[in-house]
Design a protein around this motif. Sequence first.
Motif, PDB file in Angstrom:
ATOM      1  N   ASP A 164       0.807  -1.236   0.000  1.00  6.37           N
ATOM      2  CA  ASP A 164       0.000   0.000   0.000  1.00  6.37           C
ATOM      3  C   ASP A 164       0.836   1.279   0.000  1.00  6.37           C
ATOM      4  N   HIS A 165       2.079   1.180  -0.447  1.00  2.00           N
ATOM      5  CA  HIS A 165       2.938   2.365  -0.532  1.00  2.00           C
ATOM      6  C   HIS A 165       2.689   3.074  -1.869  1.00  2.00           C
ATOM      7  N   PRO A 166       2.641   4.408  -1.869  1.00  2.00           N
ATOM      8  CA  PRO A 166       2.421   5.143  -3.125  1.00  2.00           C
ATOM      9  C   PRO A 166       3.426   4.799  -4.217  1.00  2.00           C
ATOM     10  N   SER A 201       8.921 -20.382   7.498  1.00  2.00           N
ATOM     11  CA  SER A 201       7.491 -20.356   7.811  1.00  2.00           C
ATOM     12  C   SER A 201       6.941 -18.944   7.947  1.00  2.00           C
ATOM     13  N   ASP A 202       7.796 -17.955   8.215  1.00  2.00           N
ATOM     14  CA  ASP A 202       7.324 -16.580   8.385  1.00  2.00           C
ATOM     15  C   ASP A 202       6.659 -16.032   7.125  1.00  2.00           C
ATOM     16  N   VAL A 203       7.046 -16.545   5.959  1.00  2.00           N
ATOM     17  CA  VAL A 203       6.485 -16.016   4.711  1.00  2.00           C
ATOM     18  C   VAL A 203       5.444 -16.945   4.091  1.00  2.00           C
ATOM     19  N   ALA A 204       5.078 -18.023   4.795  1.00  2.00           N
ATOM     20  CA  ALA A 204       4.141 -19.001   4.234  1.00  2.00           C
ATOM     21  C   ALA A 204       2.816 -18.352   3.840  1.00  2.00           C
ATOM     22  N   LYS A 205       2.288 -17.496   4.706  1.00  2.00           N
ATOM     23  CA  LYS A 205       1.009 -16.847   4.400  1.00  2.00           C
ATOM     24  C   LYS A 205       1.134 -15.943   3.181  1.00  2.00           C
ATOM     25  N   SER A 206       2.231 -15.190   3.101  1.00  2.00           N
ATOM     26  CA  SER A 206       2.431 -14.297   1.954  1.00  2.00           C
ATOM     27  C   SER A 206       2.608 -15.084   0.664  1.00  2.00           C
ATOM     28  N   VAL A 207       3.276 -16.238   0.735  1.00  2.00           N
ATOM     29  CA  VAL A 207       3.431 -17.083  -0.455  1.00  2.00           C
ATOM     30  C   VAL A 207       2.067 -17.532  -0.962  1.00  2.00           C
ATOM     31  N   SER A 208       1.237 -18.031  -0.058  1.00  2.00           N
ATOM     32  CA  SER A 208      -0.073 -18.537  -0.473  1.00  2.00           C
ATOM     33  C   SER A 208      -0.946 -17.408  -1.034  1.00  2.00           C
ATOM     34  N   MET A 209      -0.816 -16.215  -0.481  1.00  2.00           N
ATOM     35  CA  MET A 209      -1.594 -15.078  -0.984  1.00  2.00           C
ATOM     36  C   MET A 209      -1.058 -14.586  -2.327  1.00  2.00           C
ATOM     37  N   ALA A 210       0.254 -14.490  -2.442  1.00  2.00           N
ATOM     38  CA  ALA A 210       0.854 -13.980  -3.681  1.00  2.00           C
ATOM     39  C   ALA A 210       0.599 -14.909  -4.857  1.00  2.00           C
ATOM     40  N   LEU A 211       0.568 -16.213  -4.599  1.00  2.29           N
ATOM     41  CA  LEU A 211       0.371 -17.183  -5.668  1.00  2.29           C
ATOM     42  C   LEU A 211      -1.092 -17.604  -5.802  1.00  2.29           C
ATOM     43  N   GLY A 212      -1.958 -16.948  -5.038  1.00  2.00           N
ATOM     44  CA  GLY A 212      -3.379 -17.245  -5.109  1.00  2.00           C
ATOM     45  C   GLY A 212      -4.105 -16.307  -6.052  1.00  2.00           C
ATOM     46  N   ASN A 213      -5.367 -16.056  -5.757  1.00  2.00           N
ATOM     47  CA  ASN A 213      -6.184 -15.180  -6.594  1.00  2.00           C
ATOM     48  C   ASN A 213      -5.687 -13.739  -6.508  1.00  2.00           C
ATOM     49  N   LEU A 234      -5.203 -10.025  -5.719  1.00  2.00           N
ATOM     50  CA  LEU A 234      -5.576  -9.236  -4.547  1.00  2.00           C
ATOM     51  C   LEU A 234      -5.719  -7.774  -4.939  1.00  2.00           C
ATOM     52  N   PRO A 235      -6.349  -6.956  -4.081  1.00  2.00           N
ATOM     53  CA  PRO A 235      -6.440  -5.523  -4.381  1.00  2.00           C
ATOM     54  C   PRO A 235      -5.058  -4.933  -4.668  1.00  2.00           C
ATOM     55  N   SER A 236      -4.988  -4.116  -5.682  1.00  2.00           N
ATOM     56  CA  SER A 236      -3.714  -3.558  -6.114  1.00  2.00           C
ATOM     57  C   SER A 236      -2.986  -2.882  -4.959  1.00  2.00           C
ATOM     58  N   ALA A 287       4.527  -8.430  -4.006  1.00  2.00           N
ATOM     59  CA  ALA A 287       5.096  -9.555  -4.748  1.00  2.00           C
ATOM     60  C   ALA A 287       4.188  -9.998  -5.884  1.00  2.00           C
ATOM     61  N   GLN A 288       2.876  -9.831  -5.702  1.00  2.00           N
ATOM     62  CA  GLN A 288       1.943 -10.227  -6.749  1.00  2.00           C
ATOM     63  C   GLN A 288       1.980  -9.260  -7.933  1.00  2.00           C
ATOM     64  N   MET A 289       2.565  -8.089  -7.721  1.00  2.00           N
ATOM     65  CA  MET A 289       2.679  -7.092  -8.786  1.00  2.00           C
ATOM     66  C   MET A 289       3.929  -7.295  -9.633  1.00  2.00           C
ATOM     67  N   VAL A 290       4.766  -8.259  -9.247  1.00  2.00           N
ATOM     68  CA  VAL A 290       5.935  -8.606 -10.052  1.00  2.00           C
ATOM     69  C   VAL A 290       5.469  -9.527 -11.168  1.00  2.00           C
ATOM     70  N   SER A 291       5.521  -9.018 -12.383  1.00  2.87           N
ATOM     71  CA  SER A 291       5.040  -9.763 -13.541  1.00  2.87           C
ATOM     72  C   SER A 291       5.753  -9.244 -14.782  1.00  2.87           C
ATOM     73  N   PRO A 292       6.957  -9.773 -15.079  1.00  3.82           N
ATOM     74  CA  PRO A 292       7.734  -9.278 -16.216  1.00  3.82           C
ATOM     75  C   PRO A 292       6.910  -9.289 -17.503  1.00  3.82           C
ATOM     76  N   ARG A 293       6.838  -8.133 -18.162  1.00  5.60           N
ATOM     77  CA  ARG A 293       5.953  -8.028 -19.329  1.00  5.60           C
ATOM     78  C   ARG A 293       6.479  -8.809 -20.531  1.00  5.60           C
ATOM     79  N   ASP A 294       7.791  -8.892 -20.673  1.00  8.29           N
ATOM     80  CA  ASP A 294       8.371  -9.656 -21.785  1.00  8.29           C
ATOM     81  C   ASP A 294       9.401 -10.651 -21.266  1.00  8.29           C
ATOM     82  N   GLY A 295       9.224 -11.086 -20.028  1.00  2.00           N
ATOM     83  CA  GLY A 295      10.228 -11.963 -19.431  1.00  2.00           C
ATOM     84  C   GLY A 295       9.604 -13.101 -18.662  1.00  2.00           C
TER      85      GLY A 295
END
Length: 264
Positions: free
Chosen positions: A165-167, A207-219, A221-223, A228-236
């Motif tokens: 949620d950082h600008p 284990s500290d990042v288990a919840k974030s992994v499941s969320m990032a690789l799931g459906n 989420l709000p922008s 991590a879910q916003m990492v999506s190389p456009r041509d890579g």
Amino acid sequence: MEKKDPEVRMFNCTEQLSTALAEYVIENSDAAVKERGAFSVVLSGGNLIHLLRKLTKPPYVRMVDWSKWHVFWAEENIVPKKHPDSFYRQAKEAFLSKVPIKSANIFSVTLGVSAEKAMEDYEFSIRQVVRNRTVEASLSSDCPRFDLILLVLGEDGHVASLYPDHPLLNEESQWVACVASEGKESVTLTLPVINSAANVGIMATGSDVAKSVSMALGNPLPSGSMPAQMVSPRDGNLVWFVDGMAASLLPGHNEGEGSATSDS
């Protein structure tokens, strides 16, 4: 261009992950050197340097053309030059000093200056290497196209110094930015640069990042809620490296499997 799903490689332990990471880095290095005669790799903080330790030892250390490497940072803490929290210092002590990379090919963030000055100097350095074609320019944006960017997933889902949620997550033009978080200042690459890379690897361990992994690789989420879910190389390509503890909340997770492909 249609968005590609990330590849998710799961490992029972960090030792297996470290071995696979070494092979992945060498594969990308070989391909870049063969194609362009140079390899640009971007490092992060966290435990990345520890995970890269195999590259400093046989047989891997002999499999790399280190003279062709050009090393950059996805993030750096604004601390005094010799401060233990400097990601450059950590990388130098545990990795760079143990392999024959040319000092002129290491592009660290300037420390001992203000965050604003460090940001400006670092972006200038990157623009210079794009101008002289050490690093390619992206065909779909004006950003550098690094051969490989290696990131580490934080407990809150951040990567580099891009926090939920950082600008800054909405930044479109700057390549490098300053961030203040929890009383600390850092310099970070922005999402447009990360998403212009040819290859991006995200490390998720413990284990500290288990919840974030499941969320990032799931459906989706709000922008902004899960950087991590916003990492999506456009041509890579994007590859996740996940150890058993970090993968523990993923659907159908079975410890010890070598790799899998995400349906996200």
